[in-house]
Design a protein around this motif. Structure first.
Motif: not given
Length: 773
Positions: A272-290
């Motif tokens: 539904r929202a492929p475009e969100q991946l780039d921004e999430v990758l910019a925010y995702v903290p160390d050790k959090m799995t996607l």
């Protein structure tokens, strides 16, 4: 890298759950047999997922009716009116559960069902939790623990799935003023902690919390609720691996909130929202799995491995293999069980099957994508990649999909095509003179019970065990009986009963070009109700009239008006599996033109009242308010295109299901139907408030009894509801009708309820007419 699944269809590949529940409700099987049917479905599902290569298999995704109702029972959110069911003789916990879903009318009790509404923008319905100020919660049912242990006994260590505490509260309805559901978060979280404590004792490793509201607009208080709930869970269980799953939309402005929650993994819907991946990758903290939801959990088209791998490779460059999970975009309950069951090539061609994947095949897609994404295992899956590339290209270039004539007609649509000749006030005057209907005219929404006998005729006819002429004769006899019975009890505007129709969308799809069908592509709509959505694979058009002969036949039997019954373009779109290679608005306009042609032909055949059902208008609303206007503009226009090619004297009705109308009342008004019927009984006419505040000028039929429950309401109950309606809507705008079509009900309860409904209308009419004199 881990392959996991968020949820699997719970109906059984042969609809075993439907059959078991309905046998139990009718008293034809035992409680023990029903429980065994549930065990069989769960165990088959777990085994299948294990064989498909899924590393983390969900448990507690099975439900006898609805996963939200499961949660309400689990946390003791049982409305007070059901307490007598608990203490009634011989009632099990499951009987209480079904009473909450379906109502209860025995043991001297007469209890209404809980409200039901659509699950976000899907055609699945859930049972709405009821909340009161300062409401306490307690651990009442242990289903999630029992099913985790059940899987353990089979040697399968599952990932229990729970509706997250914030989404559970936001799914509910406040039954009194002065508070918000989220205010109960501190009362609710301790019950979740108690559940987790019991699971922890069984050495659970992963827990999945479904929090779809993370993809919606949230208030600051709701955001604080997320932080509080997951901080408490992490504080009490620092060693548990927790995954929070969002789906149906992108996180957008909630990315920072979601990525700062103290959880181990975050699931994203990249379909539904492929475009969100780039921004999430910019925010995702160390050790959090996607968890990357790359396989479409809501449609039946084959995954494009090359697109999915592109998303995964982008995430790999930031996170590495150990911090990535591969999954469907959402639970697979929205897809049919198994494409392998489709044996009828005359119905679903071999070529089209190569373009598709049902739930079972989507599991293989998930494990295959995982294999392709890991360099060490990629060579093992090279053949599957080549096959996938061929299938994707085959569909893209197929001559079956494109019809230049249809495309050209859509391109010529103008605003004039979406407008009636005169405004409603002038139309109403002409219709009043032409139709001469009484105050509070009575009607039904369209369908009458499809008995076992009627369904058996259709099955025999499809197997060529019944000739066309014999099938036609039987249906005409059933139609005439329905017409005569409606005349006998005094209904004002009749329906022909729709005995020839298998489903309100499938029936039309079978007669439209651009559609194909499955034999076993069933998905759950609510409870035991399953639908088999048609598949829009190409450009849509209407080769021939679809309903005119049946409507004309029914009208020839009576001097009363018989409604022509059609399904609207947005609902046909929403309740189909839709092609994903062009905008949905374009496909809807193609359908709208086909329905317009049918409306025109019905009018020419002398049908003066035509109903175009649009129960899915609200359901199709985007989850983010910023996207609403674009959708509503094309959806409303599509309805108007379908309805606007008739004279003023022809009365256009529409029907809508389970909708909160407040936010879209302007658009409902813009549809400009002469009469709208809506479901109101479960909400005790609360849904009518939006129409009153808006001063809705057209006529309204607020449903006076709930057809999704077997209980028969009394005349006095319906009089009470209509009097509530009269307090906010003028009497000369009101129609009296059931909440919805009666296809799924039995004749005995239908007859009783409609007789009471007509009595209610007559009682209401008398004083109004006397006062008028």
């Amino acid at each position: 890298m881990v392959a996991h699944n968020l949820g699997y269809p719970r109906i059984g590949s042969q609809r075993e759950l439907k059959k078991a529940c309905e046998l139990y409700w009718s008293g034809k099987t035992t409680y023990k047999n029903l429980l065994q049917a549930g065990r069989n479905i769960r165990q088959e599902s777990w085994t299948l997922q294990k064989q498909a290569g899924i590393d983390l298999i969900p448990s507690n995704d099975f439900s006898f009716y609805d996963q939200v109702l499961d949660m309400s029972l689990m946390v003791g959110a049982v409305p007070e009116r059901y307490h007598e069911v608990i203490i009634s003789k011989n009632n099990s916990e499951l009987d209480l559960y079904f009473a909450m879903a379906r109502g209860y009318q025995k043991d001297g009790l007469d209890i209404t069902a809980m409200e039901m509404t659509k699950w976000f923008d899907t055609n699945y319905h859930y049972i709405v939790p009821e909340f009161h100020k300062d409401q306490p919660f307690r651990l009442f049912a242990t289903k999630v623990i029992d099913e985790y242990y059940e899987a353990l006994q089979l040697g399968i260590k599952t990932k229990p799935v729970l509706i997250g505490p914030v989404s559970y509260l936001l799914l509910g309805k406040e039954k009194e003023s002065g508070f918000e559901g989220i205010d109960l978060i501190k009362n609710l979280v301790p019950v979740y902690l108690e559940i987790l404590k019991k699971l922890d004792r069984l050495n659970v490793e992963w827990i999945q919390f479904d929090e779809p509201f993370l993809a919606l607009d949230l208030t600051e208080k709701q955001k604080r609720g997320f932080t509080y709930a997951y901080s408490e869970i992490r504080r009490e269980f620092p060693h548990l691996k927790t995954i929070v799953a969002s789906y149906f939309e992108g996180l957008r402005d909630n990315i920072k909130l979601a990525t700062t929650l103290p959880v181990c993994a975050l699931h994203l819907d990249l379909v539904r929202a492929p475009e969100q991946l780039d921004e999430v990758l910019a925010y995702v903290p160390d050790k959090m799995t996607l968890s990357l939801g790359v396989v479409d959990g809501r449609n039946i088209w084959k995954n494009d491995f090359s697109k999915s791998l592109a998303h995964i490779e982008k995430a790999l460059s930031k996170l590495g293999t150990d911090r990535i999970m591969i999954a469907p975009s959402c639970s697979l309950i929205h897809t049919p069980c198994d494409l392998d069951l489709e044996k009828n090539e005359s119905q679903l061609s071999r070529e089209m099957k190569t373009w598709m994947a049902f739930a079972k095949q989507k599991l293989t897609e998930v494990s295959t994508i995982k294999g392709l994404a890991v360099p060490a295992t990629r060579p093992e899956f090279s053949t599957r990649l080549a096959e996938n590339l061929w299938a994707i290209e085959s569909r893209r270039t197929s001559s079956l999909i494109h019809n230049p004539t249809v495309k050209e007609r859509v391109s010529r649509i103008t605003d004039a095509d979406a407008s009636r000749t005169n405004p409603f006030a002038k139309r109403k005057a002409k219709q009043k003179s032409e139709l001469k209907l009484p105050l509070f005219p009575t009607t039904t929404i369209g369908s009458f019970p499809q008995t076992t006998e009627v369904r058996s005729w259709r099955a025999k006819w499809k197997k060529h065990e019944l000739t066309d002429s014999d099938y036609d004769r039987l249906l005409k006899e059933e139609t005439e009986k329905a017409i005569r019975w409606q005349e006998e009890i005094g209904i004002d505007v009749l329906v022909h009963g729709e005995f020839e129709r298998n489903d309100m969308v499938e029936y039309f799809g079978e007669q439209l070009s651009g559609y194909t069908f499955s034999s076993n592509g069933w998905v759950q709509s609510y409870g035991s109700r399953c639908v088999k959505p048609p598949i829009i694979f190409g450009d849509v058009s209407r080769p021939n009239p679809m309903t005119v002969s049946w409507s004309s036949y029914a009208q020839s039997l009576t001097d009363r008006y018989v409604k022509g019954m059609l399904t609207g373009p947005v609902t046909i779109l929403q309740w189909s599996f839709v092609r994903d290679d062009q905008p949905r608005s374009v496909t809807t306009n193609q359908i709208a033109l086909a329905i317009r042609d049918e409306v025109s032909d019905l009018e020419k055949a002398g049908i003066k009242i035509i109903q175009i059902d649009e129960p899915a208008i609200r359901e199709g609303l985007p989850l983010r308010k910023s996207d609403w206007k674009t959708y509503l503009d094309w959806a409303v226009k599509a309805f108007r295109i379908s309805a606007s090619g008739v004279k003023d004297e022809t009365q256009i009705h529409t029907h809508m299901c389970y909708s909160e109308f407040n936010d879209i009342i302007d658009s409902i008004g813009a549809m400009d139907a002469d009469v709208i019927t809506i479901e109101c009984s479960r909400s005790q006419m609360e849904l009518l408030d939006a129409f009153a505040e808006f001063k809705y000028p057209n006529d309204i039929g607020p449903g006076v009894y709930d057809i999704h429950s077997p209980r028969v309401p009394s005349k006095d109950e319906m009089v009470y509801l209509i009097n509530k309606a009269r307090s906010v809507v003028p009497a000369d705008q009101l129609w009296i009708n059931p909440d919805c079509g009666l296809k799924t009900r039995h004749w005995d309860e239908t007859r009783k309820a409609l007789i009471e409904m007509v009595k209610a209308a007559h009682e209401l009419r008398s004083p109004v007419e006397e006062n008028a004199v």
